[in-house]
Design an enzyme around this catalytic site. Structure first.
Site, PDB file in Angstrom:
ATOM      1  N   TYR A  24       0.801  -1.233   0.000  1.00  0.00           N
ATOM      2  CA  TYR A  24       0.000   0.000   0.000  1.00  0.00           C
ATOM      3  C   TYR A  24       0.832   1.281   0.000  1.00  0.00           C
ATOM      4  CZ  TYR A  24      -3.699  -3.309   1.134  1.00  0.00           C
ATOM      5  OH  TYR A  24      -4.575  -4.360   1.098  1.00  0.00           O
ATOM      6  N   HIS A 102      -8.822   1.226  -6.013  1.00  0.00           N
ATOM      7  CA  HIS A 102      -7.985   0.399  -5.128  1.00  0.00           C
ATOM      8  C   HIS A 102      -6.544   0.821  -5.297  1.00  0.00           C
ATOM      9  CE1 HIS A 102     -11.393  -2.057  -4.244  1.00  0.00           C
ATOM     10  NE2 HIS A 102     -11.652  -2.099  -5.534  1.00  0.00           N
TER      11      HIS A 102
HETATM   12  O1  CA2 Z   1      -5.881  -1.947  -2.684  1.00  0.00           O
HETATM   13  C1  CA2 Z   1      -6.814  -1.445  -2.056  1.00  0.00           C
HETATM   14  O2  CA2 Z   1      -6.995  -0.232  -1.975  1.00  0.00           O
HETATM   15  C2  CA2 Z   1      -7.778  -2.356  -1.274  1.00  0.00           C
HETATM   16  O3  CA2 Z   1      -9.079  -1.822  -1.407  1.00  0.00           O
HETATM   17  C3  CA2 Z   1      -7.331  -2.301   0.176  1.00  0.00           C
HETATM   18  C4  CA2 Z   1      -8.123  -3.235   1.082  1.00  0.00           C
HETATM   19  C5  CA2 Z   1      -8.140  -4.649   0.494  1.00  0.00           C
HETATM   20  O4  CA2 Z   1      -8.974  -5.488   1.287  1.00  0.00           O
HETATM   21  C6  CA2 Z   1      -8.635  -4.667  -0.940  1.00  0.00           C
HETATM   22  O5  CA2 Z   1      -8.590  -5.985  -1.431  1.00  0.00           O
HETATM   23  C7  CA2 Z   1      -7.782  -3.775  -1.810  1.00  0.00           C
HETATM   24  C8  CA2 Z   1      -7.494  -3.331   2.459  1.00  0.00           C
HETATM   25  C9  CA2 Z   1      -7.268  -2.033   3.120  1.00  0.00           C
HETATM   26  C10 CA2 Z   1      -6.344  -2.281   4.272  1.00  0.00           C
HETATM   27  O6  CA2 Z   1      -5.475  -1.202   4.342  1.00  0.00           O
HETATM   28  C11 CA2 Z   1      -4.352  -1.340   5.107  1.00  0.00           C
HETATM   29  C12 CA2 Z   1      -3.407  -0.394   4.925  1.00  0.00           C
HETATM   30  C13 CA2 Z   1      -2.237  -0.464   5.625  1.00  0.00           C
HETATM   31  C14 CA2 Z   1      -2.024  -1.491   6.540  1.00  0.00           C
HETATM   32  C15 CA2 Z   1      -2.983  -2.441   6.708  1.00  0.00           C
HETATM   33  C16 CA2 Z   1      -4.161  -2.378   6.006  1.00  0.00           C
END
Ligand code: CA2
Length: 151
Positions: A24, A102
């Site tokens: 991310y 995303h």
């Molecule tokens: O890629 C993306 O933006 C997602 O929407 C992010 C979601 C995931 O479940 C999707 O499949 C794709 C997860 C968000 C979690 O964000 C975090 C960020 C940093 C650390 C932990 C979690």
């Protein structure tokens, strides 16, 4: 009053920049908000920027954006993308464009992330551009309301 874009973020996105930087990146949600504010201001649009870990909040905000006739919604529904029929129903019930965003390329990840309940009811979907995807989504919504080029 300026027309507004809603940028809605789902569960766990409050943790951006604190974990999983390989997936991310290192930017925080505050950085995402700044980027979105810059893009919205560039297009002379107002911005509502929100995050919740609760499905019902996201649904209420989708309804709110529809009732206020927002220019559109940029939605990163996080994990609800892959599970929530109710968020899909909320999008289908409002008459404004929704751009699904995303940060990661969901199609290059686990199989369970390959399906989106939101994509079929979204005006457009963007994934894999990192947080720049939010800015691109705002540009796309602004283009929808801009005067059309003559051929
Ligand atoms: O890629 C993306 O933006 C997602 O929407 C992010 C979601 C995931 O479940 C999707 O499949 C794709 C997860 C968000 C979690 O964000 C975090 C960020 C940093 C650390 C932990 C979690």
């Amino acid at each position: 009053m300026a027309k507004s874009v809603y940028v809605l973020n789902g569960p766990n996105l409050n943790l951006l920049g604190t974990r999983e930087p390989e997936t991310y990146g290192r930017a925080t949600l505050k950085d995402v908000e700044r980027l979105c504010r810059d893009r919205a201001t560039h297009h002379k649009l107002g911005l509502e920027f929100r995050q919740s870990n609760h499905e019902g909040d996201l649904i209420d905000w989708i309804h709110e954006a529809g009732a206020k006739k927002a220019v559109g919604i940029v939605l990163n529904a996080g994990g609800y993308t892959h599970t929530s029929v109710s968020i899909r129903d909320a999008i289908a019930a409002v008459n404004i464009p929704v751009v699904e965003v995303h940060i990661s390329n969901i199609f290059a990840r686990d199989c369970f992330r390959h399906h989106s309940h939101i994509a079929p009811v979204a005006r457009a979907s963007l994934c894999g551009f990192g947080i720049e995807g939010y800015g691109l989504a705002i540009d796309g919504l602004a283009a929808l309301i801009a005067p059309k080029h003559k051929a």
